[in-house]
Design a protein around this motif. Structure first.
Motif, mmCIF file in Angstrom:
data_model
loop_
_atom_site.group_PDB
_atom_site.id
_atom_site.type_symbol
_atom_site.label_atom_id
_atom_site.label_comp_id
_atom_site.label_asym_id
_atom_site.label_seq_id
_atom_site.Cartn_x
_atom_site.Cartn_y
_atom_site.Cartn_z
ATOM 1 N N GLU A 87 0.502 -1.364 0.114
ATOM 2 C CA GLU A 87 -0.014 -0.042 -0.325
ATOM 3 C C GLU A 87 1.201 1.487 0.299
ATOM 4 O O GLU A 87 0.278 2.208 -0.658
ATOM 5 C CB GLU A 87 -0.657 0.073 1.419
ATOM 6 C CG GLU A 87 -2.207 -1.132 0.615
ATOM 7 C CD GLU A 87 -2.920 -0.755 2.125
ATOM 8 O OE1 GLU A 87 -2.519 -0.040 3.400
ATOM 9 O OE2 GLU A 87 -4.298 -1.395 1.914
ATOM 10 N N ALA A 98 2.522 1.837 -3.636
ATOM 11 C CA ALA A 98 1.431 2.137 -4.566
ATOM 12 C C ALA A 98 1.285 3.893 -4.418
ATOM 13 O O ALA A 98 1.086 4.466 -5.365
ATOM 14 C CB ALA A 98 0.142 1.555 -4.010
ATOM 15 N N ALA A 99 0.864 4.378 -2.204
ATOM 16 C CA ALA A 99 0.820 6.138 -2.865
ATOM 17 C C ALA A 99 2.231 6.513 -2.400
ATOM 18 O O ALA A 99 1.846 7.859 -3.044
ATOM 19 C CB ALA A 99 0.295 5.784 -1.657
ATOM 20 N N HIS A 100 3.164 5.911 -2.843
ATOM 21 C CA HIS A 100 4.465 7.019 -2.228
ATOM 22 C C HIS A 100 5.009 7.882 -3.954
ATOM 23 O O HIS A 100 4.298 7.318 -4.976
ATOM 24 C CB HIS A 100 5.223 6.096 -2.123
ATOM 25 C CG HIS A 100 6.909 6.483 -2.011
ATOM 26 N ND1 HIS A 100 6.679 7.534 -0.847
ATOM 27 C CD2 HIS A 100 7.829 6.614 -3.150
ATOM 28 C CE1 HIS A 100 8.461 7.877 -0.731
ATOM 29 N NE2 HIS A 100 9.170 7.505 -1.901
ATOM 30 N N ARG A 101 5.153 9.098 -2.653
ATOM 31 C CA ARG A 101 5.070 9.989 -4.270
ATOM 32 C C ARG A 101 6.933 10.770 -3.019
ATOM 33 O O ARG A 101 6.671 11.092 -2.330
ATOM 34 C CB ARG A 101 4.488 11.125 -4.640
ATOM 35 C CG ARG A 101 3.285 10.575 -4.658
ATOM 36 C CD ARG A 101 3.190 9.780 -6.663
ATOM 37 N NE ARG A 101 2.088 9.310 -6.979
ATOM 38 C CZ ARG A 101 1.892 8.576 -7.113
ATOM 39 N NH1 ARG A 101 2.382 6.930 -6.561
ATOM 40 N NH2 ARG A 101 0.649 7.854 -7.693
ATOM 41 N N GLY A 126 0.812 15.220 2.967
ATOM 42 C CA GLY A 126 0.358 13.909 2.825
ATOM 43 C C GLY A 126 0.842 13.910 3.887
ATOM 44 O O GLY A 126 0.463 12.980 5.101
#
Length: 710
Positions: A462, A465-468, A636
Motif C-alpha cells: 500500500e 502504491a501511494a508513494h511520491r 500528506g
C-alpha cells in the motif's frame, strides 16, 4: 554527494553515482599486508581474496615490504611499486596502520580501498577520532573506501539453487549479518552482503542504492547501529520505495545501554530513536527488533507476490489455533474479514456443520489430510476479501502436517496469492519442514512473527502504491531569503518572540497582531488602537519562560493596560535583574481557539533540522504527544503528523467540539518546512508555542515564538 543536485539548503536531492563495476568485476587487486605466516589472519584473508576475486577474473597480487613472493605469488614492496600495466581497481589493506597505505592507493589511482584495521572513532579516543577524520578526507576524492573496521563479506559466494527473489544484506556489524545469511536454510536466496564498518566514505545509503537497482532483489535486510547522514538515509529509502524494494531494519539504540554500545562498536551516534521511527515510517522502512523477525519477514518479501486485498484468510488445524491467530490479528491490526456468502456456502459443502465455515476456517485437522484440504485452501485464496493465506502448522503429525505442507507448496507455486506458514513445532528434522523451505514457502516460527510479517507485507505494498518522492517535488530553484529575515537569522543567539514571529510571517505563517511598547503609557495607546482586551508580555530574549515568572497577563482591559504593563516591567527587573528587557509586547487577544498546538524545529542527529508537532501550551511536556517530520515531506505527511497524535480528536469535533481548521494547520507545517529548508542550518531551535488553531475556515495564528540561531 558532490555530483548530485541540491536543494536550497545545499543538501543533496539524489544519491551519488558509484562505479560499482570496479568493485565487483575488478581487473587488478592488490592485497597489502598479505602473509605466509601459518595461522595468521593475513594469510587466511589473502587466500580468501585470491580465491574469490580470482574467480571473477581479477589479477590478485600481494604487497609485502620485504618478501619477494607470498604463497608462490610474486610480491611488490608497495602499492607505488606495482607495475604500470596493472589496473588496480581494488586494494585490500590488512596492515595495522592503514593510513599511509590508503594515501598511496589514492595517489596510485586505485578505485576501491577496503580497510580491515580497527582503532578509529569506535575507540572513543582523540587519536582514534583524528585517524578517522583523516580517513574521511582520503575518501572525499576519486577513490572509494569501505571501512575501516570491516571485512570481505561483500565478495562471499552464495547458493544459486534457491527459488524466489534475492535478499540483499547490509550490516555495520559483521557477525550480526551471519545469521541473516543463514536464512538460506529457510530457502531465502542471497543477493549479497555488505559489511560497512565505520563508513568513512561508502555508507549504508550507497549500498541500498546498489541493491535496490538490481532487478532480482526482493528485499534489503539491514542491521544498523547508527546512520552517518540522515539525508542520505532518506534518499536511499526513497530510492528503494520507488523501485518497490522493501527495507527491513534492526536499528539499535532504543535504550541508553544500546546507544552506548553502538558508539563503542563502530563509532556511530545512534540519534533520537523517536525521530528514527518517524523517518522510517515516512519513507517506508520496516523496523523490527530481533534477528528472527528480520530473517523471516525479509524471506516473506522475497517469496510472496503482492496481495490483492488487505485481509488474511486463516486455514487452521484446530479451533484453538484459529482463535489464537485471530486474537493476534486483532491486537496487531491485521484484518480477518468475513468471507463472501458464496465462499461460505462452498466451504459448507465440504466441512461438517460443527466446524466453522467462515474466516478463520477450522478444518478440525482431519480434512488437512484429505484431498479436500487443498480445495479448502483454494476457496479461501479465491475469496475477494483475502489478500494473504495463512496456515499455521502447530505440530508434526504424519498424515496431516506433511499433507498440508504439500498443499501449501502447490498453492504457493501458482504465485497467485501470498501463502504464509507458521511452523511452531520445535521439531525441525522433518521432511515436510525441509520441503516447505526448499520450495520457498515463507515460513515463520511463531504466530506473532507471522502476523507482524503479514502486516508488513500488506502495508508495504500500500505504501509503495501511494508513494511520491518528496525529493522530486523539492527539486526547484532556491528561494531568495528576504534581507529583513536574513538580518535576524544572521545574529547568533536567542531571539525574542517579536523577531521570531517576523521570520515566521515572512514564510506565510500567520502571526498575532502585536506592537512593542516601552512603558505602560505607550502600551495603553497601542491597546486603544487595537480595541478590546489585550495580552501583555515582557519582551526579552534573555527570558525564555515568561509565564513561569509571572511576566504574562492575558485579557487585560484597555483601562488597566498602563498599570499592568508597568507592573510586569517591575516584576521582570526583580525576577531577572541581569536580563535586558526591550519593553512590553501588546497583543490582540485570540478568543476563538479550538486548540493550542506547538510547532518546533530542533537539530536531531543525524537528520539535522527536524519539525515537531504536538499538543501545545502547558501540555506539551506533560503528555509528550508529538510527531516528527524530517524535510522534505509532502502535505500528506504533514497531515499524518497532525492526525497521528492522540490529541487529534480535539481538532476533529470530538464530543460536540467545534471542528478546527486542520487544513490551515497543515499549511503552516508546510510553510515551516520551507523555512527549515532555507534556514535550517542556522536554526538551533525554534518553538511556536502556542500556535492557536481556530475554527474551520478561520485559520491558525502564532501568538508566541522563540528562536535560537547558531
Amino acid at each position: 554527494m558532490t555530483d548530485a543536485p541540491c536543494d536550497s539548503s545545499g543538501r543533496p536531492l539524489q544519491l551519488r553515482t558509484v562505479e560499482w563495476d570496479r568493485l565487483f568485476a575488478p581487473r587488478g587487486v592488490a592485497v597489502v599486508g598479505a602473509s605466509e605466516t601459518e595461522g595468521s589472519q593475513q594469510r587466511a584473508q589473502y587466500l580468501q581474496i585470491r580465491e574469490r576475486l580470482g574467480a571473477r577474473g581479477a589479477t590478485v597480487v600481494p604487497v609485502h615490504p620485504t618478501r619477494a613472493s607470498v604463497l608462490g605469488d610474486p610480491a611488490y614492496p608497495s602499492v607505488a611499486a606495482l607495475p604500470d600495466e596493472l589496473d588496480v581497481d581494488v586494494a585490500v589493506v590488512l596492515v595495522r596502520d592503514p593510513i599511509p597505505v590508503v594515501e598511496e592507493c589514492l595517489a596510485r589511482g586505485v578505485g576501491f580501498c577496503i580497510v580491515f584495521s580497527a582503532g578509529f572513532a569506535e575507540t572513543g579516543s582523540a587519536e582514534g577520532r583524528a585517524k578517522q577524520q583523516r580517513m574521511v578526507e582520503l575518501g572525499s576524492g576519486s577513490m572509494r573506501i569501505i571501512g575501516p573496521n570491516t571485512n570481505m563479506n561483500i565478495f562471499e559466494p552464495w547458493r544459486d539453487d534457491l527459488p524466489g527473489r534475492k535478499l540483499a544484506i547490509i550490516t555495520q556489524s559483521g557477525y550480526q549479518g551471519r545469521p541473516i545469511t543463514q536464512g538460506q536454510a529457510l530457502g531465502i536466496p542471497i543477493q549479497g552482503w555488505a559489511t560497512l564498518g565505520n563508513e568513512v566514505d561508502l555508507e549504508w545509503a550507497d549500498f541500498v542504492g546498489l541493491y535496490a537497482d538490481l532487478p532480482d532483489t526482493g528485499c534489503i535486510a539491514t542491521f544498523v547501529e547508527g546512520f552517518n547522514d540522515g539525508r542520505t538515509l532518506a534518499l536511499a529509502a526513497d530510492h528503494a520505495a520507488r523501485r518497490a524494494v522493501p527495507i527491513v531494519c534492526i536499528k539499535v539504540g532504543r535504550s541508553e545501554q544500546g546507544n552506548a554500545m553502538a558508539q563503542a562498536h563502530t563509532g556511530h551516534l545512534t540519534g533520537a530513536d523517536a525521530v528514527h521511527d518517524a523517518v522510517f515510517e515516512q519513507f517506508g522502512i520496516i523496523r523490527v527488533d530481533d534477528i528472527d523477525e528480520l530473517v523471516e519477514i525479509s524471506g516473506l518479501f522475497c517469496h510472496a507476490p503482492a496481495p490483492k486485498a488487505r485481509g488474511v484468510g486463516i486455514y487452521a488445524l484446530s479451533g484453538g489455533s484459529a482463535s489464537h491467530v485471530a486474537d493476534l490479528c486483532g491486537m496487531l491490526g491485521v484484518e480477518v474479514p468475513q468471507l463472501a456468502p458464496e465462499t461460505i456456502e462452498r466451504l459448507g459443502a465440504i466441512l461438517p456443520w460443527y466446524l466453522k465455515h467462515d474466516n478463520p476456517v477450522d478444518t478440525g485437522g482431519t480434512f488437512a489430510g484429505t484431498p479436500d484440504g487443498m480445495r479448502i485452501l483454494e476457496l479461501i485464496a479465491a475469496d475477494p476479501a483475502i489478500g494473504v493465506v495463512f496456515a499455521p502448522i502447530t505440530g508434526v503429525f504424519p498424515g496431516m502436517s506433511d499433507r498440508l505442507a504439500d498443499d501449501l507448496i502447490a498453492l504457493h507455486g501458482r504465485g497467485e496469492v501470498p501463502v504464509v506458514c507458521a511452523w511452531t513445532s520445535p521439531v525441525r528434522d522433518d521432511d515436510a519442514y525441509r520441503a516447505l523451505c526448499a520450495a520457498g514457502v515463507p515460513i515463520f516460527h511463531s504466530f506473532g512473527a507471522a502476523i507482524r510479517g503479514i502486516a508488513a507485507l500488506v502495508d508495504h505494498h500500500e505504501f509503495v502504491a501511494a508513494h511520491r518522492s518528496p525529493f522530486v517535488q523539492h527539486d526547484a530553484p532556491a528561494r531568495v531569503v528576504e534581507p529583513s529575515v536574513r538580518s535576524i537569522v544572521d545574529r547568533v543567539g536567542i531571539h525574542h518572540e517579536v523577531d521570531a514571529k517576523r521570520v515566521l510571517a515572512a514564510y506565510g505563517i500567520p502571526t498575532v497582531r502585536e506592537a512593542v511598547a516601552v512603558d505602560g503609557e505607550s502600551a495603553q495607546v497601542i491597546a486603544r488602537e487595537f480595541g478590546g482586551a489585550v495580552a501583555l508580555k515582557v519582551l526579552s530574549s534573555a527570558i525564555a519562560h515568561k509565564s513561569d515568572l509571572g511576566l504574562v497577563a492575558l485579557g487585560v482591559a484597555v483601562d488597566d493596560v498602563a498599570h499592568t504593563a508597568d507592573r510586569l516591567l517591575a516584576r521582570a527587573n526583580e525576577a531577572a535583574p541581569l536580563a535586558a528587557v526591550d519593553g512590553v509586547v501588546v497583543q490582540a487577544m485570540v478568543d476563538d481557539a479550538v486548540a493550542e498546538v506547538i510547532l518546533g524545529v530542533s537539530q536531531q542527529h543525524p537528520f539535522g533540522p527536524t519539525i515537531t508537532y504536538g499538543l501545545g501550551g502547558v501540555f506539551t511536556e506533560i503528555f509528550a504527544d508529538v510527531r516528527f517530520g524530517v524535510p522534505p515531506f509532502d502535505e500528506g505527511w504533514a497531515r499524518r503528523m497532525v492526525l497521528g497524535t492522540k490529541s487529534a480528536p480535539l481538532l476533529l469535533g470530538a464530543r460536540g467540539r467545534v471542528h478546527a481548521d486542520v487544513d490551515a494547520l497543515v499549511a503552516a507545517i508546510m510553510a515551516l518546512q520551507d523555512l527549515v529548508v532555507d534556514l535550517g542550518a542556522q536554526i538551533d531551535e525554534l518553538d511556536i508555542n502556542p500556535l492557536i488553531v481556530r475554527p474551520r475556515g478561520l485559520g491558525v495564528v502564532a501568538v508566541d515564538a522563540l528562536m535560537i540561531t547558531r
